[in-house]
Design a protein around this motif. Structure first.
Motif, PDB file in Angstrom:
ATOM      1  N   UNK A  64       0.841  -1.199   0.000  1.00 57.27           N
ATOM      2  CA  UNK A  64       0.000   0.000   0.000  1.00 57.27           C
ATOM      3  C   UNK A  64       0.879   1.253   0.000  1.00 57.27           C
ATOM      4  N   UNK A  65       1.896   1.203   0.822  1.00 54.62           N
ATOM      5  CA  UNK A  65       2.829   2.313   0.941  1.00 54.62           C
ATOM      6  C   UNK A  65       3.429   2.675  -0.390  1.00 54.62           C
ATOM      7  N   UNK A  66       3.802   1.621  -1.129  1.00 52.08           N
ATOM      8  CA  UNK A  66       4.456   1.853  -2.412  1.00 52.08           C
ATOM      9  C   UNK A  66       3.505   2.620  -3.336  1.00 52.08           C
ATOM     10  N   UNK A  67       2.257   2.209  -3.323  1.00 56.50           N
ATOM     11  CA  UNK A  67       1.270   2.889  -4.176  1.00 56.50           C
ATOM     12  C   UNK A  67       1.107   4.351  -3.740  1.00 56.50           C
ATOM     13  N   UNK A  68       1.033   4.555  -2.429  1.00 57.22           N
ATOM     14  CA  UNK A  68       0.870   5.920  -1.919  1.00 57.22           C
ATOM     15  C   UNK A  68       2.056   6.788  -2.331  1.00 57.22           C
ATOM     16  N   UNK A  69       3.267   6.266  -2.104  1.00 54.36           N
ATOM     17  CA  UNK A  69       4.477   7.023  -2.472  1.00 54.36           C
ATOM     18  C   UNK A  69       4.453   7.411  -3.948  1.00 54.36           C
ATOM     19  N   UNK A  70       4.071   6.447  -4.755  1.00 49.49           N
ATOM     20  CA  UNK A  70       4.060   6.675  -6.193  1.00 49.49           C
ATOM     21  C   UNK A  70       3.037   7.748  -6.568  1.00 49.49           C
ATOM     22  N   UNK A  71       1.847   7.622  -5.988  1.00 51.37           N
ATOM     23  CA  UNK A  71       0.781   8.574  -6.332  1.00 51.37           C
ATOM     24  C   UNK A  71       1.038   9.977  -5.790  1.00 51.37           C
ATOM     25  N   UNK A  72       1.798  10.035  -4.710  1.00 46.49           N
ATOM     26  CA  UNK A  72       2.176  11.365  -4.216  1.00 46.49           C
ATOM     27  C   UNK A  72       3.157  11.996  -5.183  1.00 46.49           C
ATOM     28  N   UNK A  73       4.085  11.189  -5.668  1.00 51.45           N
ATOM     29  CA  UNK A  73       5.090  11.720  -6.586  1.00 51.45           C
ATOM     30  C   UNK A  73       4.486  12.122  -7.923  1.00 51.45           C
ATOM     31  N   UNK A  74       3.522  11.342  -8.379  1.00 51.59           N
ATOM     32  CA  UNK A  74       2.920  11.673  -9.676  1.00 51.59           C
ATOM     33  C   UNK A  74       1.939  12.838  -9.537  1.00 51.59           C
ATOM     34  N   UNK A  75       1.495  13.074  -8.311  1.00 53.62           N
ATOM     35  CA  UNK A  75       0.547  14.164  -8.112  1.00 53.62           C
ATOM     36  C   UNK A  75      -0.897  13.708  -8.161  1.00 53.62           C
ATOM     37  N   UNK A  76      -1.101  12.420  -8.393  1.00 52.07           N
ATOM     38  CA  UNK A  76      -2.454  11.897  -8.479  1.00 52.07           C
ATOM     39  C   UNK A  76      -3.158  11.953  -7.122  1.00 52.07           C
ATOM     40  N   UNK A  77      -2.391  11.674  -6.074  1.00 53.51           N
ATOM     41  CA  UNK A  77      -2.941  11.706  -4.718  1.00 53.51           C
ATOM     42  C   UNK A  77      -2.870  13.138  -4.187  1.00 53.51           C
ATOM     43  N   UNK A  78      -4.014  13.683  -3.797  1.00 50.40           N
ATOM     44  CA  UNK A  78      -4.068  15.110  -3.445  1.00 50.40           C
ATOM     45  C   UNK A  78      -3.894  15.356  -1.945  1.00 50.40           C
ATOM     46  N   UNK A  79      -4.538  14.522  -1.134  1.00 48.81           N
ATOM     47  CA  UNK A  79      -4.451  14.758   0.305  1.00 48.81           C
ATOM     48  C   UNK A  79      -3.883  13.533   0.997  1.00 48.81           C
ATOM     49  N   UNK A  80      -2.856  13.733   1.782  1.00 53.76           N
ATOM     50  CA  UNK A  80      -2.315  12.637   2.577  1.00 53.76           C
ATOM     51  C   UNK A  80      -2.455  12.984   4.058  1.00 53.76           C
ATOM     52  N   UNK A  81      -3.023  12.045   4.815  1.00 58.88           N
ATOM     53  CA  UNK A  81      -3.164  12.225   6.253  1.00 58.88           C
ATOM     54  C   UNK A  81      -2.247  11.208   6.904  1.00 58.88           C
ATOM     55  N   UNK A  82      -1.535  11.579   7.952  1.00 58.62           N
ATOM     56  CA  UNK A  82      -0.647  10.584   8.545  1.00 58.62           C
ATOM     57  C   UNK A  82       0.030  11.019   9.819  1.00 58.62           C
ATOM     58  N   UNK A  83       0.961  10.167  10.221  1.00 50.97           N
ATOM     59  CA  UNK A  83       1.751  10.429  11.425  1.00 50.97           C
ATOM     60  C   UNK A  83       3.156  10.866  11.014  1.00 50.97           C
ATOM     61  N   UNK A  84       4.093  10.697  11.921  1.00 48.27           N
ATOM     62  CA  UNK A  84       5.506  10.962  11.623  1.00 48.27           C
ATOM     63  C   UNK A  84       5.975  10.274  10.346  1.00 48.27           C
ATOM     64  N   UNK A  85       5.275   9.195   9.993  1.00 42.52           N
ATOM     65  CA  UNK A  85       5.647   8.466   8.782  1.00 42.52           C
ATOM     66  C   UNK A  85       5.757   9.411   7.584  1.00 42.52           C
TER      67      UNK A  85
END
Ligand code: ADP
Ligand code: MG
Length: 699
Positions: free
Chosen positions: A360-381
């Motif tokens: 899941x992380x890998x997908x999130x990282x990728x989508x953040x880099x591509x700009x597809x993912x707009x909002x990320x909620x999280x902890x220190x991670x």
């Protein structure tokens, strides 16, 4: 002559030498003559006046009296013997008492002797006495004049054992101040001295230690406080100017998503305060300067929706947003609360925490880099290097006091060269004076209004004799369908005992409520077990949550209407208020019951009374600041900015504001402090730069 007299090493001061220097360094962090003369006395004893013996009162701190010894006697059995001298003047009499060294003292005293006596009066029965007084013989040739106002300096036990007590320090101080005066430069320009009606610096420095009168002492104090606060604020404002110059902000101002959200999906009317704060944020993000804004809002004031709306502005303007929370539970709650809104708006949102699976992380990282993912909620991670954005426009940090300053800075650096706008949200109401100092370089917004229809939480203070009534009350609330928190303190030193307390409490609750389901959560549980129990409570599968303070921050269960705090006297005010904020989140009347032992300290009583009296977080924070002093307010210790020498943030709020206003006006007209009339300010700042490292630690 050394380049700067004040940097003269303390061992070179007459009367100090290497041994005393070592002690001064170790015990008081005094390394130079400059350090020494800024070790201001914390009070003065008035030796300029004598009290009449019939006018002594028990609340007098220290008094000086003059009279004659009338009688000397030794009282009591061998081990507990004490020497008692009856002492009187024309008006009355008191007793002087020695428990130690009686033999030696007895030899010094004779009936009929005239003495000057100094000490703290205490009332025993109907009679005042002074234990272990300081005495001075009055003779025809020696007529003590009293000593005027004597400075009392903070010292330590080690110092006292090595004969470096307040009196000894005062002697060194006299030498140091005497030598220093000719080197003192005025640090404030004339026009400011006039504006604040200040005495000059030389006089202030002399009088703060050795004042000729109370009035002179007060003037000296006022002068030095004003100066300290003025330079503090000036530095903070300069820092802020430097930052806004250096970091141009992205212009994010599109409101199309926000409008759709308002018109179609907003589940309630925003409060006036929420609207105002959103406007301030929007103006910042559109301004072309990097936003650095702190949003303070009491628990339940609705910060989350403000965060979401701000993120919509960033997303509409083609950038991404991050929301960082201090714990996994909180991040998850934010995510679950915001996901339905984001889905309605067609905005992508994901959760990233330490327990997000690798795939899941890998997908999130990728989508953040591509700009597809707009909002990320999280902890220190979110701070890890693998997390990279296409373009991070807005970074929001919730419950900021849990994060260090360094971590805030890390979020900034997520985009190469372009700094995202930063919004810091805190539910710890910080008194204005503190906020201005701690976050002097940030802009501050306050959500000072709760959503309409919220019923104020009713708070009660009880002790064990009310236990059965409390249980009856819990039962009734549960019958109405409500849920209940029962919280126990957990203090690290006594962790084992505290856990036992919690276990015992849990067991007795289980016995008292056999037909209900009960959760227990504490710090020693595995995170997944904690999470599991929290979820059961959130889903109303359990009606009572017995917990340590792990539930303190942010958890939102609107159906919970009762907060019982056990051993409430062991919590600080800020923490009590935070805990209470876990209830009162729904439409129902909510209650907070503070259970304490019967006998409380004075401070404990004030805390309980304050909680019962008010729900206002800022009022509570003010009381807290007064009780504990600024250094203790959570999260501020490490900042270094609060090591003020003489000003007191708890009481000098108005002066702080005035000093800040003055600093602001000066920087607006003369940002470089280049004008000749501001020369004293500039050279003082330059001398500060050499001697302190505090400024680097702020921001
Ligand atoms: P906090 O400031 O403590 O983070 P939250 O954002 O969690 O507060 O909001 C507390 C509760 O109040 C949530 O359930 C939220 O949906 C609700 N709420 C927020 N703003 C309003 C409003 N203007 N009117 C009614 N309810 C609101
Ligand atoms: Mg919150």
């Amino acid at each position: 002559m050394v380049e700067n007299f004040f940097n003269t090493k303390i061992e070179f001061l007459k009367g100090v030498g290497p041994k005393k220097a070592e002690i001064l360094k170790k015990e008081l962090n005094i390394h130079t003559v400059g350090d020494l003369i800024q070790h201001y006395p914390f009070r003065h004893e008035d030796r300029s006046q004598y009290h009449q013996l019939d006018q002594i009162q028990s609340d007098m701190p220290y008094i000086q009296v003059r009279g004659w010894i009338r009688k000397i006697e030794t009282i009591g059995e061998k081990q507990k013997q004490r020497l008692v001298a009856t002492f009187s003047d024309e008006h009355g009499s008191i007793e002087l008492v020695w428990f130690k060294g009686a033999k030696w003292i007895e030899k010094q005293l004779t009936v009929g002797q005239e003495l000057l006596v100094f000490g703290k009066p205490q009332l025993y029965g109907a009679k005042f006495s002074i234990a272990h007084p300081e005495i001075e013989l009055v003779t025809e040739t020696h007529q003590p004049s009293g000593g005027g106002l004597q400075p009392i300096y903070h010292t330590t036990e080690v110092m006292k054992r090595r004969f470096l007590d307040s009196k000894a320090l005062s002697k060194l101080m006299k030498t140091a101040v005497n030598q220093s005066l000719e080197h003192v430069n005025e640090s404030l320009p004339d026009y400011l001295m006039e504006h604040f009606k200040l005495i000059d610096k030389k006089t202030a420095l002399w009088h703060i230690h050795f004042p000729p009168s109370i009035e002179a002492l007060q003037k000296a104090k006022f002068r030095l406080k004003t100066e300290e606060l003025f330079f503090l604020q000036l530095q903070l404002l300069k820092l802020k100017i430097a930052r806004t110059d250096k970091f141009k902000g992205m212009v994010l101002k599109r409101t199309n998503l926000l409008n759709t959200f308002y018109q179609q999906h907003l589940p309630f009317d925003l409060t006036g305060a929420q609207k105002r704060v959103i406007k301030e944020i929007h103006a910042d993000m559109a301004s072309g300067e990097q936003m650095n804004r702190l949003v303070q809002g009491d628990v339940g004031s609705g910060k989350t929706i403000v965060a979401f709306i701000s993120m919509l502005i960033a997303v509409a303007s083609g950038t991404q947003s991050a929301l960082m929370a201090p714990t996994e539970i909180l991040a998850t709650q934010h995510y679950e609360g915001l996901k339905p809104f984001a889905d309605m708006m067609g905005v992508t949102i994901e959760l990233l925490t330490g327990s997000t699976r690798t795939a899941k992380r890998r997908i999130i990282d990728e989508n953040l880099r591509s700009g597809e993912l707009k909002i990320i909620v999280g902890t220190h991670a979110l701070l890890e290097d693998t997390v990279q954005f296409k373009l991070l426009g807005l970074a929001i940090v919730d419950e900021q006091h849990r994060f260090g300053v360094a971590q805030r800075a890390k979020l900034w650096n997520k985009n190469a060269g372009i700094y995202p706008h930063i919004l810091v949200m805190t539910a710890t109401p910080i008194p204005r004076t503190l906020a201005m100092t701690l976050y002097g370089d940030l802009d501050v917004s306050v959500i000072d209004e709760l959503p309409a229809g919220r019923k104020p939480i009713q708070t009660f203070h009880m002790n064990d004799s009310g236990r059965l009534r409390v249980n009856g009350f819990i039962k009734k609330e549960i019958e109405k369908g409500r849920q209940v928190y029962i919280v126990y303190p957990l203090i690290e030193e006594s962790e084992t005992l505290d856990i036992k307390d919690l276990q015992d409490g849990y067991e007795s609750i289980c016995r008292a409520f056999p037909e209900n389901h009960i959760s227990i959560v504490h710090g020693r549980m595995k995170p997944e077990d904690k999470e599991f129990e929290m979820q059961r409570f959130i889903k109303n599968e359990t009606q009572i949550m017995v917990a340590t303070t792990v539930i303190e921050v942010g958890v939102n269960v609107p159906n919970a209407s009762v907060m019982i705090i056990e051993n409430a006297e062991r919590f600080g005010l800020a923490q009590l208020h935070q805990l209470r904020g876990r209830v009162g989140r729904g439409a129902e009347q909510s209650y907070c019951i503070l259970m304490s032992k019967e006998k409380l300290s004075k401070e404990g009583k004030v805390r309980m009374e304050t909680m019962v009296r008010t729900n206002n977080g800022f009022e509570i924070a003010d009381v807290d600041l007064k009780l504990r002093g600024p250094g203790d307010i959570s999260g501020t210790q490490q900042s270094g900015v609060l090591d003020l020498l003489i000003a007191d943030l708890a009481t000098d709020g108005a002066l702080l504001q005035a000093a800040r206003d003055a600093a602001k006006r000066i920087l607006e007209r003369d940002p470089e402090l280049a004008h000749p009339k501001n020369q004293p300010i500039l050279s003082h700042i330059n001398s500060l730069k050499k001697t302190t490292t505090n400024w680097g630690r702020i921001s």
